[in-house]
Design an enzyme around this catalytic site. Structure first.
Site, PDB file in Angstrom:
ATOM      1  N   ARG A  37       7.607  20.156  41.575  1.00 46.93           N
ATOM      2  CA  ARG A  37       6.241  20.344  41.077  1.00 46.93           C
ATOM      3  C   ARG A  37       6.257  20.731  39.597  1.00 46.93           C
ATOM      4  O   ARG A  37       5.360  20.356  38.833  1.00 46.93           O
ATOM      5  CB  ARG A  37       5.544  21.426  41.894  1.00 46.93           C
ATOM      6  CG  ARG A  37       5.415  21.114  43.383  1.00 46.93           C
ATOM      7  CD  ARG A  37       4.242  20.269  43.697  1.00 46.93           C
ATOM      8  NE  ARG A  37       2.992  20.992  43.564  1.00 46.93           N
ATOM      9  CZ  ARG A  37       1.801  20.452  43.797  1.00 46.93           C
ATOM     10  NH1 ARG A  37       1.718  19.184  44.159  1.00 46.93           N
ATOM     11  NH2 ARG A  37       0.707  21.165  43.665  1.00 46.93           N
ATOM     12  N   ASP A  55       7.417  30.548  44.364  1.00 49.09           N
ATOM     13  CA  ASP A  55       6.703  30.285  45.607  1.00 49.09           C
ATOM     14  C   ASP A  55       5.886  31.525  45.925  1.00 49.09           C
ATOM     15  O   ASP A  55       6.436  32.557  46.322  1.00 49.09           O
ATOM     16  CB  ASP A  55       7.708  29.986  46.720  1.00 49.09           C
ATOM     17  CG  ASP A  55       7.036  29.712  48.061  1.00 49.09           C
ATOM     18  OD1 ASP A  55       5.801  29.894  48.165  1.00 49.09           O
ATOM     19  OD2 ASP A  55       7.746  29.345  49.013  1.00 49.09           O
ATOM     20  N   ASN A  81      -5.219  31.316  39.274  1.00 51.97           N
ATOM     21  CA  ASN A  81      -5.859  30.098  39.773  1.00 51.97           C
ATOM     22  C   ASN A  81      -5.286  29.600  41.095  1.00 51.97           C
ATOM     23  O   ASN A  81      -5.973  28.913  41.854  1.00 51.97           O
ATOM     24  CB  ASN A  81      -5.725  29.004  38.716  1.00 51.97           C
ATOM     25  CG  ASN A  81      -6.099  27.636  39.224  1.00 51.97           C
ATOM     26  OD1 ASN A  81      -7.270  27.311  39.406  1.00 51.97           O
ATOM     27  ND2 ASN A  81      -5.090  26.794  39.473  1.00 51.97           N
ATOM     28  N   TYR A 145     -10.117  31.505  54.170  1.00 50.39           N
ATOM     29  CA  TYR A 145     -10.303  31.134  52.759  1.00 50.39           C
ATOM     30  C   TYR A 145     -11.501  31.883  52.170  1.00 50.39           C
ATOM     31  O   TYR A 145     -11.406  32.435  51.071  1.00 50.39           O
ATOM     32  CB  TYR A 145     -10.512  29.626  52.648  1.00 50.39           C
ATOM     33  CG  TYR A 145     -10.739  29.158  51.229  1.00 50.39           C
ATOM     34  CD1 TYR A 145      -9.663  28.976  50.360  1.00 50.39           C
ATOM     35  CD2 TYR A 145     -12.025  28.893  50.756  1.00 50.39           C
ATOM     36  CE1 TYR A 145      -9.872  28.554  49.048  1.00 50.39           C
ATOM     37  CE2 TYR A 145     -12.236  28.471  49.445  1.00 50.39           C
ATOM     38  CZ  TYR A 145     -11.150  28.300  48.604  1.00 50.39           C
ATOM     39  OH  TYR A 145     -11.361  27.879  47.313  1.00 50.39           O
ATOM     40  N   LYS A 149     -11.536  34.578  48.930  1.00 49.28           N
ATOM     41  CA  LYS A 149     -12.299  34.376  47.696  1.00 49.28           C
ATOM     42  C   LYS A 149     -13.180  35.587  47.384  1.00 49.28           C
ATOM     43  O   LYS A 149     -13.456  35.864  46.203  1.00 49.28           O
ATOM     44  CB  LYS A 149     -13.122  33.098  47.788  1.00 49.28           C
ATOM     45  CG  LYS A 149     -12.266  31.825  47.864  1.00 49.28           C
ATOM     46  CD  LYS A 149     -11.475  31.570  46.600  1.00 49.28           C
ATOM     47  CE  LYS A 149     -10.014  31.865  46.676  1.00 49.28           C
ATOM     48  NZ  LYS A 149      -9.288  31.577  45.414  1.00 49.28           N
ATOM     49  N   VAL A 178     -15.801  20.879  43.300  1.00 47.21           N
ATOM     50  CA  VAL A 178     -15.439  19.832  42.358  1.00 47.21           C
ATOM     51  C   VAL A 178     -14.434  18.862  42.976  1.00 47.21           C
ATOM     52  O   VAL A 178     -13.684  19.218  43.895  1.00 47.21           O
ATOM     53  CB  VAL A 178     -14.862  20.426  41.053  1.00 47.21           C
ATOM     54  CG1 VAL A 178     -15.960  21.132  40.273  1.00 47.21           C
ATOM     55  CG2 VAL A 178     -13.717  21.393  41.327  1.00 47.21           C
ATOM     56  N   THR A 180     -11.384  17.590  43.460  1.00 50.47           N
ATOM     57  CA  THR A 180      -9.943  17.784  43.337  1.00 50.47           C
ATOM     58  C   THR A 180      -9.318  17.582  44.708  1.00 50.47           C
ATOM     59  O   THR A 180     -10.019  17.310  45.695  1.00 50.47           O
ATOM     60  CB  THR A 180      -9.623  19.205  42.843  1.00 50.47           C
ATOM     61  OG1 THR A 180     -10.106  20.148  43.816  1.00 50.47           O
ATOM     62  CG2 THR A 180     -10.278  19.478  41.499  1.00 50.47           C
TER      63      THR A 180
END
Length: 251
Positions: A37, A55, A81, A145, A149, A178, A180
């Site tokens: 990556r 990681d 991020n 999730y 957040k 968005v 992605t």
């Protein structure tokens, strides 16, 4: 010209923001979870100064990342991020922690706690879905999730309070829904506005100049769950994460 580090910047809005910041003349440093990556990130953003590999499902690798950041510092901005959403419910990190909790909630806490001196600006990436998050903080390692957040905003606001006397700003943003890998091709929100918001907060420019403890969407302050303003809840989250990670903020 600022020195800016962005976690989870090998793709998505993190990568797009890194490219935009580098184009504006900043020294941008990327992050990827493994060497492959990292190679992809370098190819996609050749103007980046370097790529840190860690990681974030591993607390030890995240602590090591913070140590590397301290060696390479000081920093003008750190953008927290990195995040995962789908298909990780069964995944655990090296220390056995659920991957979503480790990446979305614990990693930004560890990095923000251990990077010393702190950056001039912390930026925590949240989501509008935080409105559905559980403010109780119960069973936090099994968080969803949405829960994670909400945790990101709690973290942003806690660090805003604790670092105010050092002149450090700490804000949260939502990129919106968005298009992605995370959001899907059909996502309706403006990805350019999301990138502009990352850039603005990383630079501390425009309407974000001097602002701290705020939540942003498309370059402007916006409303958020009132649960995030509860200082006792912010303190509770810090205490819980400190107990799980063995890390105390170096403030």
């Amino acid at each position: 010209m600022a020195r800016i580090f962005i976690t989870g910047s090998s793709d998505g809005v993190g990568l797009l923001s890194a490219q935009a910041l580098a184009k504006r003349g900043h020294d941008v440093y990327l992050h990827a979870r493994n060497s492959q990556r990292a190679q992809d990130a370098r190819a996609a953003c050749p103007a980046a100064k370097d790529v840190f590999i860690a990681d974030l499902t591993s607390t030890e690798e995240t602590k090591s990342l913070a140590a590397q950041l301290n060696q390479a510092g000081p920093w003008d901005a750190i953008v927290h991020n990195a995040g995962v959403m789908h298909g990780v419910s069964h995944l655990k990190g090296k220390e056995g922690l659920p991957a979503l909790f480790a990446i979305n909630t614990l990693a930004p806490y560890i990095v923000a706690s251990l990077v010393n001196p702190p950056p001039k600006r912390h930026v925590f990436v949240s989501s509008v879905l935080h409105q559905g998050g559980d403010p109780s903080l119960r069973n936090i390692q099994q968080c969803s999730y949405n829960d994670s957040k909400l945790h990101n905003i709690l973290l942003a606001f806690w660090f805003a309070r604790r670092l105010a006397n050092k002149g450090v700003t700490s804000n949260a943003l939502t990129p919106g829904w968005v298009p992605t890998k995370l959001g899907g091709r059909g996502a309706p929100d403006d990805i350019d506005a999301a990138v502009d918001t990352y850039v603005m907060l990383a630079e501390g420019s425009g309407t974000a100049e001097g602002k701290t403890g705020k939540y942003w969407y498309q370059r402007r302050e916006t409303s958020y769950s009132s649960a995030a303003d509860d200082e006792a809840r912010q303190n509770q989250l810090i205490q819980i994460l400190g107990e799980i990670s063995g890390v105390k903020p170096l403030l």
